[in-house]
Scaffold this active site. Structure first.
Site, PDB file in Angstrom:
ATOM      1  N   LYS A 146       0.804  -1.224   0.000  1.00 34.52           N
ATOM      2  CA  LYS A 146       0.000   0.000   0.000  1.00 34.52           C
ATOM      3  C   LYS A 146       0.837   1.273   0.000  1.00 34.52           C
ATOM      4  O   LYS A 146       0.494   2.228  -0.685  1.00 34.52           O
ATOM      5  CB  LYS A 146      -0.972   0.001   1.175  1.00 34.52           C
ATOM      6  CG  LYS A 146      -2.145  -0.922   0.913  1.00 34.52           C
ATOM      7  CD  LYS A 146      -3.276  -0.690   1.878  1.00 34.52           C
ATOM      8  CE  LYS A 146      -4.381  -1.689   1.565  1.00 34.52           C
ATOM      9  NZ  LYS A 146      -5.496  -1.599   2.488  1.00 34.52           N
ATOM     10  N   TYR A 172     -11.066  13.296   6.411  1.00 35.50           N
ATOM     11  CA  TYR A 172     -12.290  12.498   6.463  1.00 35.50           C
ATOM     12  C   TYR A 172     -13.156  12.802   5.245  1.00 35.50           C
ATOM     13  O   TYR A 172     -13.505  13.958   4.990  1.00 35.50           O
ATOM     14  CB  TYR A 172     -13.060  12.784   7.754  1.00 35.50           C
ATOM     15  CG  TYR A 172     -14.336  11.999   7.851  1.00 35.50           C
ATOM     16  CD1 TYR A 172     -14.294  10.595   7.900  1.00 35.50           C
ATOM     17  CD2 TYR A 172     -15.576  12.619   7.865  1.00 35.50           C
ATOM     18  CE1 TYR A 172     -15.456   9.850   7.969  1.00 35.50           C
ATOM     19  CE2 TYR A 172     -16.754  11.880   7.941  1.00 35.50           C
ATOM     20  CZ  TYR A 172     -16.684  10.499   7.986  1.00 35.50           C
ATOM     21  OH  TYR A 172     -17.844   9.764   8.046  1.00 35.50           O
ATOM     22  N   LYS A 174     -18.536  -5.962   0.868  1.00 34.93           N
ATOM     23  CA  LYS A 174     -19.574  -5.562  -0.072  1.00 34.93           C
ATOM     24  C   LYS A 174     -20.718  -6.570  -0.057  1.00 34.93           C
ATOM     25  O   LYS A 174     -20.483  -7.768  -0.022  1.00 34.93           O
ATOM     26  CB  LYS A 174     -18.987  -5.492  -1.488  1.00 34.93           C
ATOM     27  CG  LYS A 174     -17.859  -4.480  -1.629  1.00 34.93           C
ATOM     28  CD  LYS A 174     -17.101  -4.680  -2.929  1.00 34.93           C
ATOM     29  CE  LYS A 174     -15.864  -3.805  -2.976  1.00 34.93           C
ATOM     30  NZ  LYS A 174     -14.959  -4.174  -4.068  1.00 34.93           N
ATOM     31  N   ARG A 234      -6.980  -8.920  -9.359  1.00 34.09           N
ATOM     32  CA  ARG A 234      -7.640 -10.219  -9.547  1.00 34.09           C
ATOM     33  C   ARG A 234      -8.988  -9.984 -10.221  1.00 34.09           C
ATOM     34  O   ARG A 234      -9.405  -8.846 -10.386  1.00 34.09           O
ATOM     35  CB  ARG A 234      -7.894 -10.866  -8.188  1.00 34.09           C
ATOM     36  CG  ARG A 234      -8.726  -9.951  -7.294  1.00 34.09           C
ATOM     37  CD  ARG A 234      -9.322 -10.604  -6.090  1.00 34.09           C
ATOM     38  NE  ARG A 234     -10.327  -9.749  -5.498  1.00 34.09           N
ATOM     39  CZ  ARG A 234     -10.091  -8.785  -4.608  1.00 34.09           C
ATOM     40  NH1 ARG A 234      -8.860  -8.543  -4.198  1.00 34.09           N
ATOM     41  NH2 ARG A 234     -11.061  -8.031  -4.137  1.00 34.09           N
ATOM     42  N   ARG A 242     -25.071 -10.425  -3.025  1.00 32.32           N
ATOM     43  CA  ARG A 242     -24.277 -11.546  -2.519  1.00 32.32           C
ATOM     44  C   ARG A 242     -25.119 -12.271  -1.478  1.00 32.32           C
ATOM     45  O   ARG A 242     -25.397 -11.720  -0.411  1.00 32.32           O
ATOM     46  CB  ARG A 242     -22.992 -11.056  -1.865  1.00 32.32           C
ATOM     47  CG  ARG A 242     -22.062 -10.366  -2.824  1.00 32.32           C
ATOM     48  CD  ARG A 242     -20.711 -10.205  -2.173  1.00 32.32           C
ATOM     49  NE  ARG A 242     -19.859  -9.332  -2.965  1.00 32.32           N
ATOM     50  CZ  ARG A 242     -18.568  -9.131  -2.724  1.00 32.32           C
ATOM     51  NH1 ARG A 242     -18.002  -9.728  -1.692  1.00 32.32           N
ATOM     52  NH2 ARG A 242     -17.854  -8.332  -3.476  1.00 32.32           N
TER      53      ARG A 242
END
Lengths: 448, 92
Positions: A116, A202, A237, A292, A338
Protein backbone atom coordinates in the site's frame (compact mmCIF):
# COMPACT_ATOMS: atom_id res chain seq x y z
CA UNK A 1 -4.46 -21.09 -26.81
CA UNK A 2 -4.27 -23.29 -23.75
CA UNK A 3 -5.59 -26.83 -24.03
CA UNK A 4 -5.96 -27.34 -20.30
CA UNK A 5 -6.34 -24.91 -17.38
CA UNK A 6 -6.22 -25.68 -13.66
CA UNK A 7 -8.55 -23.65 -11.44
CA UNK A 8 -6.95 -23.03 -8.05
CA UNK A 9 -10.16 -22.16 -6.25
CA UNK A 10 -13.51 -23.47 -5.07
CA UNK A 11 -17.13 -22.40 -4.76
CA UNK A 12 -19.00 -20.24 -7.23
CA UNK A 13 -15.92 -18.68 -8.83
CA UNK A 14 -14.45 -22.09 -9.69
CA UNK A 15 -17.75 -23.00 -11.36
CA UNK A 16 -17.76 -19.64 -13.14
CA UNK A 17 -14.28 -20.20 -14.58
CA UNK A 18 -15.04 -23.79 -15.65
CA UNK A 19 -18.03 -22.46 -17.61
CA UNK A 20 -16.00 -20.05 -19.71
CA UNK A 21 -13.25 -22.64 -20.28
CA UNK A 22 -15.86 -25.09 -21.58
CA UNK A 23 -17.21 -22.47 -23.96
CA UNK A 24 -13.68 -21.85 -25.21
CA UNK A 25 -13.00 -25.57 -25.75
CA UNK A 26 -10.41 -25.65 -22.96
CA UNK A 27 -10.20 -28.70 -20.67
CA UNK A 28 -10.37 -27.96 -16.95
CA UNK A 29 -8.73 -29.36 -13.84
CA UNK A 30 -10.49 -28.69 -10.56
CA UNK A 31 -8.75 -28.92 -7.20
CA UNK A 32 -10.54 -29.69 -3.97
CA UNK A 33 -10.00 -30.26 -0.26
CA UNK A 34 -11.40 -33.18 1.73
CA UNK A 35 -14.36 -30.94 2.60
CA UNK A 36 -15.18 -30.21 -1.05
CA UNK A 37 -15.37 -33.68 -2.60
CA UNK A 38 -19.03 -33.11 -3.46
CA UNK A 39 -18.62 -29.51 -4.58
CA UNK A 40 -20.09 -28.50 -7.93
CA UNK A 41 -16.80 -27.38 -9.48
CA UNK A 42 -15.45 -30.90 -8.96
CA UNK A 43 -18.43 -32.33 -10.84
CA UNK A 44 -18.18 -29.80 -13.67
CA UNK A 45 -14.40 -29.89 -14.24
CA UNK A 46 -13.06 -32.49 -16.69
CA UNK A 47 -10.84 -33.87 -13.95
CA UNK A 48 -10.21 -33.02 -10.31
CA UNK A 49 -7.33 -33.44 -7.87
CA UNK A 50 -7.54 -33.66 -4.08
CA UNK A 51 -5.03 -31.17 -2.68
CA UNK A 52 -5.40 -31.73 1.05
CA UNK A 53 -7.29 -31.33 4.26
CA UNK A 54 -10.25 -28.98 4.75
CA UNK A 55 -8.40 -26.02 6.33
CA UNK A 56 -7.38 -23.61 3.56
CA UNK A 57 -3.77 -23.49 4.74
CA UNK A 58 -3.60 -27.26 4.17
CA UNK A 59 -5.21 -27.24 0.71
CA UNK A 60 -6.22 -24.13 -1.24
CA UNK A 61 -3.25 -22.14 0.09
CA UNK A 62 -0.71 -24.93 -0.56
CA UNK A 63 1.20 -23.59 -3.57
CA UNK A 64 3.26 -26.78 -3.84
CA UNK A 65 0.19 -29.05 -3.92
CA UNK A 66 -1.48 -26.92 -6.57
CA UNK A 67 1.57 -26.70 -8.81
CA UNK A 68 2.11 -30.44 -8.47
CA UNK A 69 -1.54 -31.05 -9.47
CA UNK A 70 -1.01 -28.88 -12.56
CA UNK A 71 2.15 -30.77 -13.48
CA UNK A 72 0.55 -34.18 -12.99
CA UNK A 73 -2.50 -33.35 -15.08
CA UNK A 74 -0.60 -31.54 -17.80
CA UNK A 75 -2.34 -28.20 -17.29
CA UNK A 76 -0.55 -25.28 -18.96
CA UNK A 77 -2.06 -22.44 -16.99
CA UNK A 78 -3.55 -21.72 -13.57
CA UNK A 79 -6.53 -19.45 -12.94
CA UNK A 80 -6.46 -18.37 -9.29
CA UNK A 81 -10.00 -16.92 -9.06
CA UNK A 82 -10.33 -14.46 -6.16
CA UNK A 83 -9.14 -14.81 -2.55
CA UNK A 84 -6.77 -17.67 -1.66
CA UNK A 85 -3.60 -17.30 -3.81
CA UNK A 86 -5.00 -14.82 -6.34
CA UNK A 87 -3.04 -11.79 -5.08
CA UNK A 88 0.00 -13.69 -3.91
CA UNK A 89 3.05 -12.52 -5.88
CA UNK A 90 5.13 -15.50 -4.75
CA UNK A 91 2.54 -17.90 -6.17
CA UNK A 92 2.51 -16.08 -9.52
CA UNK A 93 6.30 -16.35 -9.48
CA UNK A 94 6.22 -20.05 -8.54
CA UNK A 95 3.89 -20.71 -11.48
CA UNK A 96 6.21 -18.91 -13.87
CA UNK A 97 9.31 -20.74 -12.64
CA UNK A 98 7.47 -24.06 -13.00
CA UNK A 99 6.68 -23.28 -16.62
CA UNK A 100 3.01 -22.59 -15.90
CA UNK A 101 1.12 -19.48 -16.98
CA UNK A 102 -0.50 -17.57 -14.12
CA UNK A 103 -3.78 -16.14 -15.44
CA UNK A 104 -3.48 -12.67 -13.96
CA UNK A 105 -1.00 -9.82 -13.80
CA UNK A 106 2.75 -10.36 -13.44
CA UNK A 107 4.20 -11.19 -10.02
CA UNK A 108 5.82 -7.75 -10.04
CA UNK A 109 2.54 -5.90 -10.63
CA UNK A 110 0.83 -7.95 -7.92
CA UNK A 111 3.61 -7.04 -5.50
CA UNK A 112 3.33 -3.31 -6.28
CA UNK A 113 -0.46 -3.38 -5.97
CA UNK A 114 -0.20 -5.23 -2.66
CA UNK A 115 2.27 -2.86 -1.06
CA UNK A 116 0.00 0.00 0.00
CA UNK A 117 2.68 2.53 0.84
CA UNK A 118 4.62 1.89 -2.37
CA UNK A 119 1.44 1.99 -4.44
CA UNK A 120 0.54 5.28 -2.77
CA UNK A 121 3.92 6.75 -3.67
CA UNK A 122 3.51 5.69 -7.30
CA UNK A 123 0.08 7.32 -7.38
CA UNK A 124 1.29 10.59 -5.90
CA UNK A 125 4.16 10.67 -8.41
CA UNK A 126 1.59 10.22 -11.18
CA UNK A 127 -0.41 13.14 -9.85
CA UNK A 128 -3.36 10.93 -8.94
CA UNK A 129 -5.44 12.25 -6.04
CA UNK A 130 -5.27 9.99 -3.00
CA UNK A 131 -6.91 10.46 0.39
CA UNK A 132 -4.77 13.19 1.98
CA UNK A 133 -2.83 12.29 5.12
CA UNK A 134 -2.01 8.86 6.47
CA UNK A 135 1.74 9.16 5.89
CA UNK A 136 3.01 8.45 9.37
CA UNK A 137 2.31 7.62 12.98
CA UNK A 138 1.28 10.58 15.11
CA UNK A 139 3.94 11.14 17.75
CA UNK A 140 2.65 14.26 19.47
CA UNK A 141 -0.46 16.40 19.85
CA UNK A 142 1.31 19.37 18.28
CA UNK A 143 2.15 17.31 15.21
CA UNK A 144 -1.48 16.17 14.98
CA UNK A 145 -2.71 19.80 15.28
CA UNK A 146 -0.42 20.95 12.48
CA UNK A 147 -1.31 18.04 10.21
CA UNK A 148 -5.07 18.43 10.80
CA UNK A 149 -4.76 22.13 10.02
CA UNK A 150 -3.04 21.29 6.77
CA UNK A 151 -5.55 18.54 5.78
CA UNK A 152 -8.55 20.65 6.76
CA UNK A 153 -11.33 19.49 9.09
CA UNK A 154 -13.04 17.07 9.41
CA UNK A 155 -10.22 14.60 9.84
CA UNK A 156 -10.33 10.99 10.95
CA UNK A 157 -7.98 9.28 13.40
CA UNK A 158 -7.28 5.67 12.42
CA UNK A 159 -5.42 2.83 14.12
CA UNK A 160 -2.31 1.47 12.39
CA UNK A 161 -2.83 -1.98 13.85
CA UNK A 162 -6.21 -2.78 12.31
CA UNK A 163 -9.60 -1.60 11.12
CA UNK A 164 -13.24 -2.39 11.78
CA UNK A 165 -14.02 0.97 13.36
CA UNK A 166 -11.94 0.48 16.49
CA UNK A 167 -9.37 3.13 17.30
CA UNK A 168 -11.23 5.38 14.87
CA UNK A 169 -12.52 8.90 15.63
CA UNK A 170 -13.97 11.59 13.39
CA UNK A 171 -12.79 15.03 14.50
CA UNK A 172 -14.76 18.06 13.34
CA UNK A 173 -12.76 20.86 14.97
CA UNK A 174 -9.42 21.46 16.72
CA UNK A 175 -10.91 21.50 20.23
CA UNK A 176 -11.83 17.81 19.95
CA UNK A 177 -8.50 16.62 18.57
CA UNK A 178 -6.47 16.11 21.76
CA UNK A 179 -9.13 14.03 23.55
CA UNK A 180 -9.86 12.13 20.35
CA UNK A 181 -6.23 11.08 20.05
CA UNK A 182 -6.12 9.78 23.61
CA UNK A 183 -9.35 7.80 23.24
CA UNK A 184 -8.52 6.37 19.80
CA UNK A 185 -5.04 5.39 20.88
CA UNK A 186 -6.39 3.64 23.99
CA UNK A 187 -8.97 1.78 21.93
CA UNK A 188 -6.32 0.75 19.44
CA UNK A 189 -4.10 -0.56 22.23
CA UNK A 190 -6.95 -2.69 23.63
CA UNK A 191 -8.16 -3.93 20.25
CA UNK A 192 -4.88 -4.55 18.43
CA UNK A 193 -2.18 -4.40 21.12
CA UNK A 194 -0.77 -1.39 19.27
CA UNK A 195 -1.57 2.20 20.27
CA UNK A 196 -0.25 3.77 17.03
CA UNK A 197 -2.67 6.04 15.19
CA UNK A 198 -2.50 8.21 12.07
CA UNK A 199 -4.55 11.07 10.64
CA UNK A 200 -6.42 11.22 7.37
CA UNK A 201 -8.75 13.71 5.73
CA UNK A 202 -12.29 12.50 6.46
CA UNK A 203 -14.28 11.93 3.31
CA UNK A 204 -17.93 12.70 4.04
CA UNK A 205 -20.67 10.49 2.60
CA UNK A 206 -18.17 8.53 0.54
CA UNK A 207 -19.22 6.19 -2.20
CA UNK A 208 -17.12 3.19 -3.09
CA UNK A 209 -16.86 3.21 -6.87
CA UNK A 210 -14.45 1.05 -8.83
CA UNK A 211 -13.34 0.83 -12.44
CA UNK A 212 -12.86 -2.46 -14.27
CA UNK A 213 -9.90 -2.46 -16.61
CA UNK A 214 -8.34 -4.92 -19.02
CA UNK A 215 -4.83 -4.71 -20.42
CA UNK A 216 -3.02 -7.07 -22.77
CA UNK A 217 0.72 -7.66 -23.20
CA UNK A 218 0.75 -5.56 -26.38
CA UNK A 219 0.07 -2.25 -24.66
CA UNK A 220 -3.69 -2.18 -25.26
CA UNK A 221 -5.96 -1.06 -22.42
CA UNK A 222 -9.67 -0.54 -21.99
CA UNK A 223 -11.87 0.45 -19.08
CA UNK A 224 -15.28 -1.17 -18.84
CA UNK A 225 -17.00 1.49 -16.78
CA UNK A 226 -17.66 1.57 -13.08
CA UNK A 227 -19.27 -0.53 -10.39
CA UNK A 228 -20.96 1.06 -7.40
CA UNK A 229 -20.19 -0.97 -4.27
CA UNK A 230 -21.28 1.35 -1.45
CA UNK A 231 -23.60 -1.13 0.27
CA UNK A 232 -21.13 -2.66 2.70
CA UNK A 233 -21.17 -4.19 6.15
CA UNK A 234 -17.86 -3.92 8.02
CA UNK A 235 -16.06 -3.22 4.71
CA UNK A 236 -17.61 -6.29 3.09
CA UNK A 237 -19.57 -5.56 -0.07
CA UNK A 238 -23.10 -6.96 -0.11
CA UNK A 239 -24.76 -5.31 -3.11
CA UNK A 240 -23.07 -4.01 -6.25
CA UNK A 241 -24.40 -2.36 -9.35
CA UNK A 242 -23.28 -1.07 -12.71
CA UNK A 243 -23.40 1.67 -13.73
CA UNK A 244 -23.39 3.87 -10.61
CA UNK A 245 -26.42 6.15 -10.15
CA UNK A 246 -23.93 8.87 -9.18
CA UNK A 247 -21.51 8.77 -12.11
CA UNK A 248 -22.07 10.81 -15.25
CA UNK A 249 -20.23 10.46 -18.54
CA UNK A 250 -17.53 13.01 -17.71
CA UNK A 251 -16.78 11.50 -14.28
CA UNK A 252 -16.75 8.02 -15.85
CA UNK A 253 -14.22 9.15 -18.42
CA UNK A 254 -12.07 10.85 -15.80
CA UNK A 255 -12.02 7.80 -13.53
CA UNK A 256 -11.51 5.40 -16.43
CA UNK A 257 -8.57 7.34 -17.80
CA UNK A 258 -7.03 7.63 -14.34
CA UNK A 259 -7.41 3.87 -13.89
CA UNK A 260 -5.63 3.17 -17.15
CA UNK A 261 -2.83 5.63 -16.42
CA UNK A 262 -2.19 3.84 -13.12
CA UNK A 263 -2.24 0.44 -14.86
CA UNK A 264 0.25 1.66 -17.46
CA UNK A 265 2.51 3.14 -14.79
CA UNK A 266 2.88 -0.18 -13.00
CA UNK A 267 2.88 -2.26 -16.24
CA UNK A 268 -0.29 -3.92 -15.07
CA UNK A 269 -1.83 -6.44 -17.48
CA UNK A 270 -4.84 -8.80 -17.45
CA UNK A 271 -8.05 -7.90 -15.56
CA UNK A 272 -7.84 -5.46 -12.69
CA UNK A 273 -9.97 -3.17 -10.61
CA UNK A 274 -9.08 0.32 -9.46
CA UNK A 275 -11.00 1.30 -6.34
CA UNK A 276 -11.96 4.91 -5.62
CA UNK A 277 -13.77 6.83 -2.92
CA UNK A 278 -16.00 9.55 -4.36
CA UNK A 279 -17.37 12.25 -2.08
CA UNK A 280 -20.63 14.16 -2.36
CA UNK A 281 -18.93 16.90 -4.43
CA UNK A 282 -17.66 14.24 -6.86
CA UNK A 283 -14.06 14.56 -5.72
CA UNK A 284 -12.36 11.32 -6.59
CA UNK A 285 -9.75 9.69 -4.34
CA UNK A 286 -7.83 6.64 -5.49
CA UNK A 287 -7.86 3.83 -2.90
CA UNK A 288 -6.23 0.69 -4.22
CA UNK A 289 -5.59 -1.73 -7.06
CA UNK A 290 -7.24 -5.14 -6.84
CA UNK A 291 -5.11 -7.46 -8.94
CA UNK A 292 -7.64 -10.22 -9.55
CA UNK A 293 -11.07 -10.94 -10.97
CA UNK A 294 -13.57 -9.46 -8.52
CA UNK A 295 -16.54 -11.18 -6.91
CA UNK A 296 -18.79 -8.52 -8.42
CA UNK A 297 -17.46 -8.80 -12.00
CA UNK A 298 -20.79 -10.13 -13.38
CA UNK A 299 -22.53 -6.73 -13.18
CA UNK A 300 -19.94 -5.37 -15.62
CA UNK A 301 -20.40 -8.40 -17.86
CA UNK A 302 -24.19 -7.94 -17.86
CA UNK A 303 -24.09 -4.35 -19.15
CA UNK A 304 -21.10 -4.64 -21.50
CA UNK A 305 -21.59 -8.15 -22.87
CA UNK A 306 -17.90 -8.84 -22.28
CA UNK A 307 -16.92 -12.18 -20.70
CA UNK A 308 -14.14 -11.00 -18.39
CA UNK A 309 -12.82 -14.49 -17.64
CA UNK A 310 -12.52 -15.15 -21.39
CA UNK A 311 -10.51 -11.94 -21.77
CA UNK A 312 -8.29 -12.96 -18.84
CA UNK A 313 -7.52 -16.30 -20.50
CA UNK A 314 -6.91 -14.75 -23.93
CA UNK A 315 -4.57 -12.12 -22.46
CA UNK A 316 -2.63 -14.71 -20.43
CA UNK A 317 -2.26 -16.76 -23.60
CA UNK A 318 -0.53 -13.80 -25.26
CA UNK A 319 -3.54 -12.69 -27.27
CA UNK A 320 -4.78 -9.20 -27.96
CA UNK A 321 -7.84 -7.65 -26.36
CA UNK A 322 -10.98 -8.43 -28.34
CA UNK A 323 -12.26 -4.90 -27.91
CA UNK A 324 -11.16 -1.26 -28.07
CA UNK A 325 -12.29 1.66 -25.93
CA UNK A 326 -14.43 3.08 -28.74
CA UNK A 327 -16.49 -0.09 -29.07
CA UNK A 328 -17.06 -0.73 -25.36
CA UNK A 329 -20.85 -0.59 -25.21
CA UNK A 330 -22.97 -0.07 -22.15
CA UNK A 331 -26.55 -1.25 -22.11
CA UNK A 332 -29.01 -1.07 -19.23
CA UNK A 333 -28.44 -1.67 -15.55
CA UNK A 334 -27.20 -4.67 -13.57
CA UNK A 335 -27.34 -5.35 -9.82
CA UNK A 336 -25.81 -8.17 -7.81
CA UNK A 337 -26.81 -9.47 -4.39
CA UNK A 338 -24.28 -11.55 -2.52
CA UNK A 339 -26.28 -14.29 -0.85
CA UNK A 340 -24.34 -15.48 2.19
CA UNK A 341 -24.92 -18.44 4.49
CA UNK A 342 -25.47 -16.14 7.47
CA UNK A 343 -28.43 -15.41 9.70
CA UNK A 344 -29.54 -11.79 9.24
CA UNK A 345 -31.85 -12.17 12.26
CA UNK A 346 -28.89 -13.13 14.47
CA UNK A 347 -26.17 -10.55 13.77
CA UNK A 348 -25.18 -12.32 10.52
CA UNK A 349 -23.90 -15.40 12.37
CA UNK A 350 -22.35 -17.98 10.03
CA UNK A 351 -24.77 -20.74 9.09
CA UNK A 352 -23.05 -23.75 7.57
CA UNK A 353 -25.10 -26.92 6.97
CA UNK A 354 -26.98 -29.07 4.48
CA UNK A 355 -29.05 -27.39 1.77
CA UNK A 356 -32.64 -28.54 1.65
CA UNK A 357 -35.64 -27.67 -0.54
CA UNK A 358 -33.65 -25.37 -2.80
CA UNK A 359 -35.41 -23.33 -5.44
CA UNK A 360 -33.25 -20.82 -7.32
CA UNK A 361 -34.67 -17.78 -9.13
CA UNK A 362 -34.73 -17.65 -12.92
CA UNK A 363 -36.58 -16.09 -15.80
CA UNK A 364 -35.79 -13.07 -17.97
CA UNK A 365 -32.72 -11.02 -17.07
CA UNK A 366 -31.66 -13.21 -14.13
CA UNK A 367 -28.21 -14.77 -13.72
CA UNK A 368 -27.35 -17.08 -10.84
CA UNK A 369 -23.68 -17.86 -10.12
CA UNK A 370 -23.59 -20.53 -7.45
CA UNK A 371 -22.11 -23.83 -6.41
CA UNK A 372 -24.96 -24.95 -4.17
CA UNK A 373 -27.52 -27.59 -5.02
CA UNK A 374 -30.05 -29.80 -3.22
CA UNK A 375 -28.43 -31.83 -0.39
CA UNK A 376 -25.07 -30.04 -0.78
CA UNK A 377 -23.38 -29.40 2.56
CA UNK A 378 -22.05 -25.85 2.96
CA UNK A 379 -18.79 -26.37 4.89
CA UNK A 380 -17.75 -24.17 7.80
CA UNK A 381 -14.15 -23.92 6.58
CA UNK A 382 -14.58 -21.27 3.90
CA UNK A 383 -16.26 -18.01 2.99
CA UNK A 384 -20.00 -17.72 3.57
CA UNK A 385 -20.77 -16.60 -0.01
CA UNK A 386 -23.00 -19.30 -1.49
CA UNK A 387 -24.70 -17.56 -4.38
CA UNK A 388 -24.55 -14.41 -6.46
CA UNK A 389 -27.92 -13.30 -7.72
CA UNK A 390 -27.51 -10.90 -10.62
CA UNK A 391 -30.24 -9.16 -12.60
CA UNK A 392 -30.29 -6.99 -15.68
CA UNK A 393 -32.89 -4.35 -16.48
CA UNK A 394 -33.30 -1.64 -19.12
CA UNK A 395 -32.83 0.97 -16.40
CA UNK A 396 -32.19 1.04 -12.64
CA UNK A 397 -35.88 1.01 -11.74
CA UNK A 398 -36.54 -2.09 -13.79
CA UNK A 399 -33.43 -3.80 -12.44
CA UNK A 400 -34.69 -3.15 -8.90
CA UNK A 401 -38.17 -4.54 -9.70
CA UNK A 402 -36.55 -7.57 -11.25
CA UNK A 403 -34.33 -8.13 -8.19
CA UNK A 404 -37.39 -7.86 -5.92
CA UNK A 405 -39.08 -10.50 -8.05
CA UNK A 406 -35.99 -12.76 -8.16
CA UNK A 407 -35.47 -12.51 -4.37
CA UNK A 408 -39.12 -13.54 -3.84
CA UNK A 409 -38.44 -16.73 -5.82
CA UNK A 410 -35.39 -17.76 -3.77
CA UNK A 411 -36.18 -20.68 -1.43
CA UNK A 412 -33.79 -22.63 0.72
CA UNK A 413 -34.04 -24.60 3.94
CA UNK A 414 -31.42 -26.21 6.15
CA UNK A 415 -29.26 -23.10 6.45
CA UNK A 416 -29.94 -19.43 7.08
CA UNK A 417 -29.24 -17.08 4.19
CA UNK A 418 -29.16 -13.30 3.77
CA UNK A 419 -32.11 -13.16 1.35
CA UNK A 420 -34.47 -11.52 3.92
CA UNK A 421 -31.89 -8.77 4.44
CA UNK A 422 -31.66 -8.12 0.69
CA UNK A 423 -35.46 -8.02 0.43
CA UNK A 424 -35.55 -5.22 3.00
CA UNK A 425 -32.81 -3.21 1.28
CA UNK A 426 -34.67 -3.43 -2.02
CA UNK A 427 -37.75 -1.91 -0.33
CA UNK A 428 -35.77 0.97 1.19
CA UNK A 429 -36.60 4.41 -0.19
CA UNK A 430 -33.07 5.74 -0.07
CA UNK A 431 -31.73 2.67 -1.83
CA UNK A 432 -34.42 2.85 -4.51
CA UNK A 433 -33.63 6.55 -5.07
CA UNK A 434 -29.90 5.85 -5.25
CA UNK A 435 -29.10 7.79 -2.06
CA UNK A 436 -26.38 5.44 -0.93
CA UNK A 437 -22.93 5.76 0.56
CA UNK A 438 -20.67 3.44 2.53
CA UNK A 439 -22.55 4.30 5.75
CA UNK A 440 -25.92 3.23 4.31
CA UNK A 441 -26.20 0.05 6.40
CA UNK A 442 -25.27 1.86 9.63
CA UNK A 443 -28.40 3.97 9.19
CA UNK A 444 -30.47 0.99 8.11
CA UNK A 445 -31.34 -0.14 11.61
CA UNK A 446 -30.55 -2.73 14.21
CA UNK A 447 -29.80 -6.31 13.37
CA UNK A 448 -28.61 -5.38 9.89
CA UNK B 1 -16.55 -10.01 18.81
CA UNK B 2 -19.57 -11.15 20.70
CA UNK B 3 -18.89 -12.84 24.00
CA UNK B 4 -20.43 -16.26 24.08
CA UNK B 5 -20.84 -18.01 27.35
CA UNK B 6 -21.89 -21.46 26.31
CA UNK B 7 -21.74 -23.84 29.20
CA UNK B 8 -23.45 -27.00 30.23
CA UNK B 9 -23.63 -28.08 33.85
CA UNK B 10 -22.51 -31.73 34.07
CA UNK B 11 -22.39 -32.20 37.83
CA UNK B 12 -22.31 -29.79 40.71
CA UNK B 13 -18.53 -29.57 40.36
CA UNK B 14 -17.72 -29.68 36.65
CA UNK B 15 -19.16 -28.14 33.49
CA UNK B 16 -18.27 -28.35 29.81
CA UNK B 17 -17.74 -25.51 27.38
CA UNK B 18 -19.60 -26.33 24.16
CA UNK B 19 -19.31 -25.00 20.60
CA UNK B 20 -22.00 -22.40 19.86
CA UNK B 21 -21.73 -23.16 16.13
CA UNK B 22 -20.14 -25.63 13.72
CA UNK B 23 -16.56 -24.72 12.91
CA UNK B 24 -12.88 -25.28 13.63
CA UNK B 25 -11.47 -25.40 17.17
CA UNK B 26 -8.32 -23.42 17.94
CA UNK B 27 -6.49 -23.65 21.24
CA UNK B 28 -4.37 -20.53 20.62
CA UNK B 29 -5.01 -17.06 19.17
CA UNK B 30 -2.54 -17.87 16.37
CA UNK B 31 -0.21 -20.77 15.51
CA UNK B 32 2.79 -18.86 16.89
CA UNK B 33 1.19 -18.14 20.24
CA UNK B 34 0.68 -20.22 23.35
CA UNK B 35 -2.66 -21.98 23.95
CA UNK B 36 -5.27 -20.04 25.90
CA UNK B 37 -5.43 -22.82 28.49
CA UNK B 38 -3.64 -26.02 29.44
CA UNK B 39 -4.97 -28.96 31.42
CA UNK B 40 -4.54 -28.27 35.12
CA UNK B 41 -4.55 -24.50 34.63
CA UNK B 42 -6.59 -22.34 36.99
CA UNK B 43 -8.90 -19.90 35.19
CA UNK B 44 -11.28 -17.14 36.14
CA UNK B 45 -14.85 -16.59 35.00
CA UNK B 46 -14.77 -14.65 31.73
CA UNK B 47 -11.35 -15.90 30.62
CA UNK B 48 -11.07 -16.84 26.94
CA UNK B 49 -10.54 -20.61 26.73
CA UNK B 50 -10.54 -21.18 22.95
CA UNK B 51 -11.64 -19.89 19.55
CA UNK B 52 -14.13 -21.38 17.12
CA UNK B 53 -13.74 -20.31 13.50
CA UNK B 54 -16.72 -20.66 11.24
CA UNK B 55 -16.75 -19.24 7.71
CA UNK B 56 -13.82 -16.93 8.49
CA UNK B 57 -15.56 -15.51 11.58
CA UNK B 58 -13.67 -16.03 14.82
CA UNK B 59 -15.69 -16.45 18.01
CA UNK B 60 -13.93 -16.44 21.38
CA UNK B 61 -15.42 -18.79 23.95
CA UNK B 62 -15.18 -17.71 27.57
CA UNK B 63 -15.43 -19.61 30.81
CA UNK B 64 -18.80 -19.24 32.53
CA UNK B 65 -17.31 -19.88 35.95
CA UNK B 66 -13.81 -19.94 37.34
CA UNK B 67 -12.07 -23.22 38.10
CA UNK B 68 -9.46 -25.64 36.86
CA UNK B 69 -9.24 -27.00 33.30
CA UNK B 70 -9.81 -30.71 33.74
CA UNK B 71 -9.81 -31.92 30.17
CA UNK B 72 -9.62 -30.68 26.59
CA UNK B 73 -11.84 -33.01 24.59
CA UNK B 74 -10.81 -32.15 21.01
CA UNK B 75 -7.51 -31.64 19.22
CA UNK B 76 -6.35 -28.24 18.00
CA UNK B 77 -7.72 -27.45 14.49
CA UNK B 78 -10.33 -30.22 14.72
CA UNK B 79 -13.74 -29.64 13.18
CA UNK B 80 -16.44 -29.33 15.84
CA UNK B 81 -20.20 -29.52 15.55
CA UNK B 82 -22.64 -27.08 17.10
CA UNK B 83 -23.18 -27.98 20.79
CA UNK B 84 -20.19 -30.35 20.83
CA UNK B 85 -18.43 -30.49 24.20
CA UNK B 86 -14.93 -29.02 23.99
CA UNK B 87 -13.41 -28.25 27.37
CA UNK B 88 -14.23 -29.65 30.80
CA UNK B 89 -13.79 -27.28 33.73
CA UNK B 90 -13.90 -28.22 37.41
CA UNK B 91 -15.48 -25.45 39.40
CA UNK B 92 -13.17 -24.27 42.13
Amino acid sequence: MFKKVLIANRGEIAVRIVRTCKEMGIKTVGVFSDADKESLHVKYADEAVNIGKPLSKKSYLRQDHIIQAAKETGAEAIHPGYGFLSENASFAEACESSGLVFIGPSAKSIAIAGNKSEARKTLIDLGVQVIPGGEGIISSKEEAMNLAERLGYPVIIKASGGGGGRGMRIINDPSALADGLTIASGEARTAFGNPDVYLEKYIEKPRHIEIQILGDNHGNYVYLGERECSIQKRYQKLIEEAPSPFVDESLRKKMGETAISVARAISYTNAGTMEFLVDAQKNVYFMEVNSRIQVEHPVTEMITGVDLVRQQILIAGGGRLELEQDNVRRDGWAIECRINAEDPEDNFMPSPGIIDNLILPGGPGVRVDTHIYENYEVPSFYDSLICKLIVWGKDRGRAISRMQRALSEFRVNGIKVTVPFHKRVFQDRDFIQGNIDTHFLERFGNGL
Amino acid sequence: MEQLKEGQIMSPRTYKVTAPLTGTFYRAPSPEERPFVEIGQRINAGDVVCIIESMKVFTELRADQGGVVKNILVEDEDAVMRNQEIIEIEVA
